[in-house]
Design an enzyme around this catalytic site. Structure first.
Site, PDB file in Angstrom:
ATOM      1  N   PRO A   2       0.839  -1.272  -0.136  1.00  0.00           N
ATOM      2  CA  PRO A   2      -0.041  -0.044  -0.026  1.00  0.00           C
ATOM      3  C   PRO A   2       0.911   1.296  -0.167  1.00  0.00           C
ATOM      4  O   PRO A   2       1.798   1.382   0.685  1.00  0.00           O
ATOM      5  CB  PRO A   2      -0.939  -0.171   1.264  1.00  0.00           C
ATOM      6  CG  PRO A   2      -0.750  -1.682   1.695  1.00  0.00           C
ATOM      7  CD  PRO A   2       0.559  -2.002   1.243  1.00  0.00           C
ATOM      8  N   GLU A   3       0.630   2.259  -0.988  1.00  0.00           N
ATOM      9  CA  GLU A   3       1.254   3.428  -0.851  1.00  0.00           C
ATOM     10  C   GLU A   3       0.434   4.603  -0.378  1.00  0.00           C
ATOM     11  O   GLU A   3      -0.828   4.333   0.112  1.00  0.00           O
ATOM     12  CB  GLU A   3       1.728   3.730  -2.434  1.00  0.00           C
ATOM     13  CG  GLU A   3       2.777   2.850  -2.822  1.00  0.00           C
ATOM     14  CD  GLU A   3       3.696   3.427  -3.833  1.00  0.00           C
ATOM     15  OE1 GLU A   3       3.876   4.564  -3.699  1.00  0.00           O
ATOM     16  OE2 GLU A   3       4.113   2.628  -4.746  1.00  0.00           O
TER      17      GLU A   3
END
Ligand code: ZN
Length: 270
Positions: A2-3
């Site tokens: 996840p960014e």
């Protein structure tokens, strides 16, 4: 992994179920995450979550007695579900609310974390972070000033949390492509004018991803919700060898600082 946009979308997704609500119990089924889960997380039981905040890729659930800190790591997922939903494999943490809803943290690889920050203090993981990319604190003048004399590749410079937080590999690749800057160019050699363009495009790229991700918000309240991993239209990331969408030349893929970097030799100049 996840960014920042995925984490921000997670924040937007879980906030309506948590803000202004009281924590009933904090259940820790697996305390060996990236760092051991401290006993202090229990101090928030019986307290209201005043605000769900994000700093870099950390989520903070704020109460008067301190904040719970969550990080999704490589494979973490958050869901808001009813208390009655049985746990499945890798469900490590439940934050049970008085409402009967649960914020459930699932993380197969256990690189995520669940920590505690006492009131008035800044956890050491958050202490030395650079500016948030979507705020005015991240601007081209400052970034340009920081970059002088730096021989680091612009891509690594952009991904360094001291310069700006939350610009991960995907968004660094995308923003540099849109700005027409070769990812291996030394940060200190990039002109002020190009930093102006780059900073604008970093913000725009992250913004667009958040807006796009916002359309998946309904998933947070579903048992099979997979928040964060929304499909996005990417110009270069994951497209090494494929034709550039602007000039049709095959995109080049190399490693910069161990991270896959995809760029167009034609469109991105040194
Ligand atoms: Zn091209």
């Amino acid at each position: 992994m996840p960014e920042l946009p995925e984490v921000e979308v997670s924040r937007m997704g879980i906030s309506p179920y948590l803000e202004g609500e009281t924590i009933k119990l904090v259940h820790v089924y697996q305390a060996s995450l990236r760092w051991p889960v401290p006993d202090e997380v229990k101090l928030t039981e019986g307290l209201v979550i005043n605000k769900v905040m994000r700093r870099a890729k950390y989520l903070l659930l704020e109460t008067v007695m301190g904040s719970l800190i969550l990080h999704l790591g490589m494979s973490g997922k958050l869901r808001v579900i009813d208390k009655s939903v049985p746990r499945i494999k890798h469900d490590h943490i439940d934050i049970e609310m008085e409402t009967g809803k649960i914020l459930r943290f699932n993380d197969p690889r256990r690189f995520g974390c669940f920590l505690f920050q006492p009131p008035g203090q800044v956890h050491k993981l958050l202490a030395n972070l650079g500016p948030e990319p979507l705020t005015l604190a991240f601007n081209y003048q400052d970034l340009y000033n920081k970059s002088r004399d730096k021989k680091t590749a612009i891509k690594q410079f952009l991904m360094n949390n001291i310069n700006v937080v939350g610009v991960g590999n995907i968004y660094a690749n995308e923003a540099l492509f849109k700005a027409g800057i070769h990812p291996q160019m030394p940060a200190g050699k990039v002109s002020k004018k190009r930093y102006e363009k780059l900073v604008f495009l970093v913000k725009e790229t992250l913004d667009k991803a958040i807006v796009q991700g916002g359309t998946t918000l309904k998933d947070f309240a579903q048992t099979d919700g997979k928040p964060g991993y929304f499909a996005q239209e990417l110009l270069v990331y994951g497209r090494g060898g494929l034709p550039c969408k602007v000039c049709t030349k095959p995109l080049t893929e190399i490693k910069i600082g161990q991270r896959s970097s995809v760029f167009c030799d034609e469109c991105q100049k040194r």
